[in-house]
Design a protein around this motif. Structure first.
Motif, PDB file in Angstrom:
ATOM      1  N   ASP A 215      30.947  57.248  29.916  1.00 23.03           N
ATOM      2  CA  ASP A 215      32.046  56.279  29.834  1.00 23.03           C
ATOM      3  C   ASP A 215      33.363  56.848  30.365  1.00 23.03           C
ATOM      4  OD1 ASP A 215      30.463  54.235  28.744  1.00 23.03           O
ATOM      5  OD2 ASP A 215      30.703  55.045  26.725  1.00 23.03           O
ATOM      6  N   GLN A 216      33.242  57.670  31.408  1.00 19.12           N
ATOM      7  CA  GLN A 216      34.439  58.228  32.047  1.00 19.12           C
ATOM      8  C   GLN A 216      34.815  57.374  33.251  1.00 19.12           C
ATOM      9  OE1 GLN A 216      33.406  62.263  33.001  1.00 19.12           O
ATOM     10  NE2 GLN A 216      33.614  62.978  30.889  1.00 19.12           N
ATOM     11  N   ALA A 217      36.107  57.174  33.440  1.00 18.14           N
ATOM     12  CA  ALA A 217      36.573  56.291  34.504  1.00 18.14           C
ATOM     13  C   ALA A 217      36.684  56.991  35.852  1.00 18.14           C
ATOM     14  CB  ALA A 217      37.928  55.686  34.130  1.00 18.14           C
TER      15      ALA A 217
ATOM     16  N   PHE B 293      30.668  46.055  32.053  1.00 17.73           N
ATOM     17  CA  PHE B 293      30.092  46.414  30.757  1.00 17.73           C
ATOM     18  C   PHE B 293      31.115  46.217  29.637  1.00 17.73           C
ATOM     19  CE2 PHE B 293      29.402  49.754  27.506  1.00 17.73           C
ATOM     20  CZ  PHE B 293      28.197  49.288  26.997  1.00 17.73           C
ATOM     21  N   GLN B 294      32.336  46.626  29.883  1.00 17.00           N
ATOM     22  CA  GLN B 294      33.368  46.497  28.855  1.00 17.00           C
ATOM     23  C   GLN B 294      33.678  45.030  28.557  1.00 17.00           C
ATOM     24  OE1 GLN B 294      36.495  48.878  30.531  1.00 17.00           O
ATOM     25  NE2 GLN B 294      35.521  50.830  29.965  1.00 17.00           N
ATOM     26  N   GLN B 295      33.660  44.180  29.605  1.00 22.54           N
ATOM     27  CA  GLN B 295      33.892  42.748  29.380  1.00 22.54           C
ATOM     28  C   GLN B 295      32.764  42.140  28.544  1.00 22.54           C
ATOM     29  OE1 GLN B 295      34.447  40.815  33.136  1.00 22.54           O
ATOM     30  NE2 GLN B 295      36.510  41.629  33.457  1.00 22.54           N
ATOM     31  N   GLU B 296      31.525  42.512  28.880  1.00 17.72           N
ATOM     32  CA  GLU B 296      30.389  42.004  28.133  1.00 17.72           C
ATOM     33  C   GLU B 296      30.452  42.443  26.667  1.00 17.72           C
ATOM     34  OE1 GLU B 296      26.723  40.044  27.466  1.00 17.72           O
ATOM     35  OE2 GLU B 296      28.156  39.952  29.128  1.00 17.72           O
ATOM     36  N   GLN B 297      30.775  43.721  26.466  1.00 14.94           N
ATOM     37  CA  GLN B 297      30.879  44.228  25.102  1.00 14.94           C
ATOM     38  C   GLN B 297      32.047  43.590  24.355  1.00 14.94           C
ATOM     39  OE1 GLN B 297      27.873  45.300  24.986  1.00 14.94           O
ATOM     40  NE2 GLN B 297      28.320  47.197  23.856  1.00 14.94           N
ATOM     41  N   ALA B 298      33.156  43.352  25.085  1.00 11.77           N
ATOM     42  CA  ALA B 298      34.312  42.713  24.446  1.00 11.77           C
ATOM     43  C   ALA B 298      33.979  41.278  24.032  1.00 11.77           C
ATOM     44  CB  ALA B 298      35.501  42.720  25.397  1.00 11.77           C
ATOM     45  N   PHE B 299      33.193  40.578  24.877  1.00  3.59           N
ATOM     46  CA  PHE B 299      32.784  39.208  24.537  1.00  3.59           C
ATOM     47  C   PHE B 299      31.933  39.220  23.263  1.00  3.59           C
ATOM     48  CE2 PHE B 299      29.470  35.943  24.795  1.00  3.59           C
ATOM     49  CZ  PHE B 299      30.256  34.790  24.798  1.00  3.59           C
ATOM     50  N   LEU B 300      30.978  40.133  23.201  1.00  3.30           N
ATOM     51  CA  LEU B 300      30.120  40.224  22.022  1.00  3.30           C
ATOM     52  C   LEU B 300      30.905  40.660  20.790  1.00  3.30           C
ATOM     53  CD1 LEU B 300      26.959  41.862  23.653  1.00  3.30           C
ATOM     54  CD2 LEU B 300      27.234  39.485  22.928  1.00  3.30           C
ATOM     55  N   GLU B 301      31.844  41.550  20.990  1.00  2.29           N
ATOM     56  CA  GLU B 301      32.670  42.008  19.864  1.00  2.29           C
ATOM     57  C   GLU B 301      33.532  40.866  19.318  1.00  2.29           C
ATOM     58  OE1 GLU B 301      35.820  45.630  18.804  1.00  2.29           O
ATOM     59  OE2 GLU B 301      35.112  45.327  20.871  1.00  2.29           O
ATOM     60  N   LYS B 302      34.047  40.042  20.250  1.00  5.09           N
ATOM     61  CA  LYS B 302      34.848  38.891  19.809  1.00  5.09           C
ATOM     62  C   LYS B 302      33.964  37.903  19.034  1.00  5.09           C
ATOM     63  CE  LYS B 302      37.974  35.297  21.485  1.00  5.09           C
ATOM     64  NZ  LYS B 302      37.322  34.213  20.706  1.00  5.09           N
TER      65      LYS B 302
ATOM     66  N   GLN C 170      34.867  57.427  47.478  1.00  2.00           N
ATOM     67  CA  GLN C 170      35.676  56.282  47.051  1.00  2.00           C
ATOM     68  C   GLN C 170      34.810  55.060  46.792  1.00  2.00           C
ATOM     69  OE1 GLN C 170      38.974  56.466  46.297  1.00  2.00           O
ATOM     70  NE2 GLN C 170      38.581  54.424  45.454  1.00  2.00           N
ATOM     71  N   ALA C 171      33.761  54.884  47.618  1.00  2.54           N
ATOM     72  CA  ALA C 171      32.850  53.758  47.400  1.00  2.54           C
ATOM     73  C   ALA C 171      32.158  53.877  46.039  1.00  2.54           C
ATOM     74  CB  ALA C 171      31.820  53.695  48.520  1.00  2.54           C
ATOM     75  N   GLU C 172      31.739  55.078  45.698  1.00  2.00           N
ATOM     76  CA  GLU C 172      31.107  55.283  44.391  1.00  2.00           C
ATOM     77  C   GLU C 172      32.121  55.111  43.260  1.00  2.00           C
ATOM     78  OE1 GLU C 172      28.075  55.565  43.540  1.00  2.00           O
ATOM     79  OE2 GLU C 172      27.125  55.813  45.492  1.00  2.00           O
ATOM     80  N   ALA C 173      33.371  55.545  43.504  1.00  2.00           N
ATOM     81  CA  ALA C 173      34.416  55.374  42.481  1.00  2.00           C
ATOM     82  C   ALA C 173      34.686  53.891  42.243  1.00  2.00           C
ATOM     83  CB  ALA C 173      35.694  56.088  42.919  1.00  2.00           C
ATOM     84  N   ASP C 174      34.697  53.081  43.315  1.00  2.00           N
ATOM     85  CA  ASP C 174      34.896  51.633  43.158  1.00  2.00           C
ATOM     86  C   ASP C 174      33.726  51.010  42.399  1.00  2.00           C
ATOM     87  OD1 ASP C 174      37.246  51.910  44.564  1.00  2.00           O
ATOM     88  OD2 ASP C 174      36.398  51.258  46.490  1.00  2.00           O
ATOM     89  N   ALA C 175      32.501  51.464  42.742  1.00  2.00           N
ATOM     90  CA  ALA C 175      31.321  50.952  42.035  1.00  2.00           C
ATOM     91  C   ALA C 175      31.378  51.313  40.546  1.00  2.00           C
ATOM     92  CB  ALA C 175      30.047  51.508  42.665  1.00  2.00           C
ATOM     93  N   LEU C 176      31.855  52.515  40.232  1.00  2.00           N
ATOM     94  CA  LEU C 176      31.999  52.942  38.844  1.00  2.00           C
ATOM     95  C   LEU C 176      32.993  52.053  38.110  1.00  2.00           C
ATOM     96  CD1 LEU C 176      31.600  54.948  36.500  1.00  2.00           C
ATOM     97  CD2 LEU C 176      33.379  56.388  37.533  1.00  2.00           C
ATOM     98  N   LYS C 177      34.110  51.754  38.766  1.00  2.00           N
ATOM     99  CA  LYS C 177      35.143  50.916  38.152  1.00  2.00           C
ATOM    100  C   LYS C 177      34.589  49.524  37.849  1.00  2.00           C
ATOM    101  CE  LYS C 177      39.826  49.185  38.944  1.00  2.00           C
ATOM    102  NZ  LYS C 177      40.971  49.152  39.902  1.00  2.00           N
ATOM    103  N   ILE C 178      33.851  48.954  38.812  1.00  2.00           N
ATOM    104  CA  ILE C 178      33.295  47.611  38.619  1.00  2.00           C
ATOM    105  C   ILE C 178      32.255  47.615  37.497  1.00  2.00           C
ATOM    106  CG2 ILE C 178      31.896  45.819  39.708  1.00  2.00           C
ATOM    107  CD1 ILE C 178      33.269  46.566  42.372  1.00  2.00           C
ATOM    108  N   ALA C 179      31.355  48.627  37.518  1.00  2.00           N
ATOM    109  CA  ALA C 179      30.299  48.693  36.505  1.00  2.00           C
ATOM    110  C   ALA C 179      30.881  48.845  35.103  1.00  2.00           C
ATOM    111  CB  ALA C 179      29.353  49.844  36.821  1.00  2.00           C
ATOM    112  N   LEU C 180      31.853  49.753  34.969  1.00  2.00           N
ATOM    113  CA  LEU C 180      32.476  49.938  33.654  1.00  2.00           C
ATOM    114  C   LEU C 180      33.225  48.683  33.216  1.00  2.00           C
ATOM    115  CD1 LEU C 180      33.854  53.610  33.800  1.00  2.00           C
ATOM    116  CD2 LEU C 180      31.935  52.739  32.447  1.00  2.00           C
ATOM    117  N   GLY C 181      33.912  48.031  34.166  1.00  2.00           N
ATOM    118  CA  GLY C 181      34.638  46.808  33.831  1.00  2.00           C
ATOM    119  C   GLY C 181      33.701  45.708  33.363  1.00  2.00           C
TER     120      GLY C 181
END
Length: 419
Positions: A193-195, A230-239, A217-228
């Motif tokens: 879970d590192q950005a 996952f975090q949105q999905e988890q935030a939806f479930l948490e809400k 940089q392409a992998e860093a962008d992919a990491l940002k999208i994947a983490l975002g």
């Protein structure tokens, strides 16, 4: 002038070796079988003699005979000749045919080591074998005259693919390696879970820095999208889990109120029933009280059902969050395992491509493989006294006559390719 330029240079080299030995940098060189000495007499320039040191350590000099010089240093050889030759009578023939006896003084005599025993270069060089020794020769020079380092030795009439194609294949493999390398780095960062992750291009890469930076940089962008994501999905479930918790809290309060209402209606029904039995109330009043109790009981039952449903929904949100996290980690670990396997395969092919690019040797180090640089280890095998010793050396180490220089490549590529 009585002395040749070669004689002067050899004298200077001998004196330099002697001075270095005196300073403790190298051992003083001692004459051994196979060396060639040169004896010069200033008043008789035509009588300069060269003699090879024989197996028994002797040299043969006209008018003197056999002289033992084996084991002498350059200065000791000079002293030996300056002691020996002045006791010998030399005859010099003049231009008119007459003979003249010449008296030789110690200062008229020069004795130098003209040629040294050869050295031998073995191992990972282009042309291993015997090489002529030159005074003050270093390991770097010895390797240079042997063709330099080489992973593959040349063969007469060697044919093979075009070097341009080999270089293209080598750089293509490096591109594949770099992609897998940064993909693995991104997966490890996502698992933790590192950005961000280390975007430094693997060591030894021949690719342009901009190419490595673009892949990272392409992998860093992919990491940002994947983490975002996952975090949105988890935030939806948490809400959803929080909303369910709030609903449960409200239903529990309503359940408490309705429970009290049901109890009050039950008490009221008991009183009305008693009064009805005594003939003090009409049937209509009893029916109204019974209807009120039925309605309050139905409301309480409905609230209990809604409360059970809200609790089940809350548990579903909790399980879904855990399931999402576990499925994501399993997917990332599977991807990382496959990436590591591809890295191992690319590393093996990169090693083969690197070796193919070394068919003719070079003075430079071999091409880097899989982010690591191959190191060359040099060992000198030298006879000291009556025994042979192995001495670790670098390219600036001075070589002595008769030495064997062993050049070998070493690498940690046999260990895991992924650190």
């Amino acid at each position: 002038m009585a002395f040749t330029k070669r004689t002067v240079l050899a004298s200077v080299a001998g004196m330099f070796l002697t001075s270095m030995a005196a300073a403790g940098e190298v051992e003083p060189y001692r004459l051994s079988p196979g060396d060639t000495v040169e004896i010069g007499i200033a008043p008789i320039p035509d009588r300069t003699q060269r003699a090879v040191v024989q197996m028994d350590g002797n040299i043969a000099l006209p008018e003197v005979g056999m002289v033992m010089v084996g084991g002498l240093t350059a200065s000791e050889l000079q002293n030996r000749m300056q002691t020996l030759l002045p006791a010998t009578i030399f005859h010099l023939r003049l231009p008119d045919g007459r003979e003249q006896m010449v008296v030789v003084k110690p200062g008229d005599i020069t004795a130098i080591i003209a040629d040294y025993r050869p050295i031998y270069v073995t191992g990972d060089v282009l042309t291993p074998g015997q090489q002529a020794y030159r005074p003050l020769m270093t390991v770097r020079q010895a390797l240079a005259v042997s063709g330099g380092f080489s992973l593959l030795r040349s063969r007469a009439g060697q044919t093979g693919p075009d070097p341009v194609d080999l270089r293209r294949d080598y750089e293509t493999l490096w591109g594949d390696y770099t992609k897998e390398y940064f993909h693995a780095a991104r997966l490890r960062a996502e698992l933790q879970d590192q950005a961000d992750f280390d975007k430094q291009t693997p060591q030894g890469s021949p690719l342009s820095p901009s190419v490595g930076a673009a892949i990272a940089q392409a992998e860093a962008d992919a990491l940002k999208i994947a983490l975002g994501d996952f975090q949105q999905e988890q935030a939806f479930l948490e809400k959803g889990q929080k909303d369910a918790a709030d609903q449960i809290d409200l239903l529990q309060k309503r359940e408490q109120v309705e429970s009290e209402s049901v109890k009050a209606d039950q008490d009221d029904l008991a009183k009305v029933t008693k009064a009805f039995d005594a003939g003090n109330l009409t049937n209509t009043r009893l029916a109204d009280v019974r209807r009120a109790l039925l309605l309050s009981s139905s409301g309480a039952l409905q609230t209990s059902v809604e409360l059970m449903r809200a609790r089940r929904q809350q548990e579903d949100y909790v399980r879904q969050r855990e399931r999402n996290d576990n499925q994501r980690k399993v997917g990332l670990l599977t991807d990382l395992k496959d990436t590591n396997a591809r890295l191992g395969d690319v590393t093996a092919r990169l090693r083969a491509a690197s070796e193919k690019l070394q068919p003719t040797g070079a003075s430079a180090q071999p091409l880097p493989i899989a982010g690591e640089t191959i190191q060359a280890q040099v060992t000198i095998v030298r006879k000291i006294g009556h025994e042979w010793r192995k001495i670790s050396a670098d390219e600036d180490t001075i070589v002595m006559p008769g030495d064997t220089v062993e050049a070998k490549f070493s690498s940690d590529l046999q260990s895991a390719a992924i650190q």
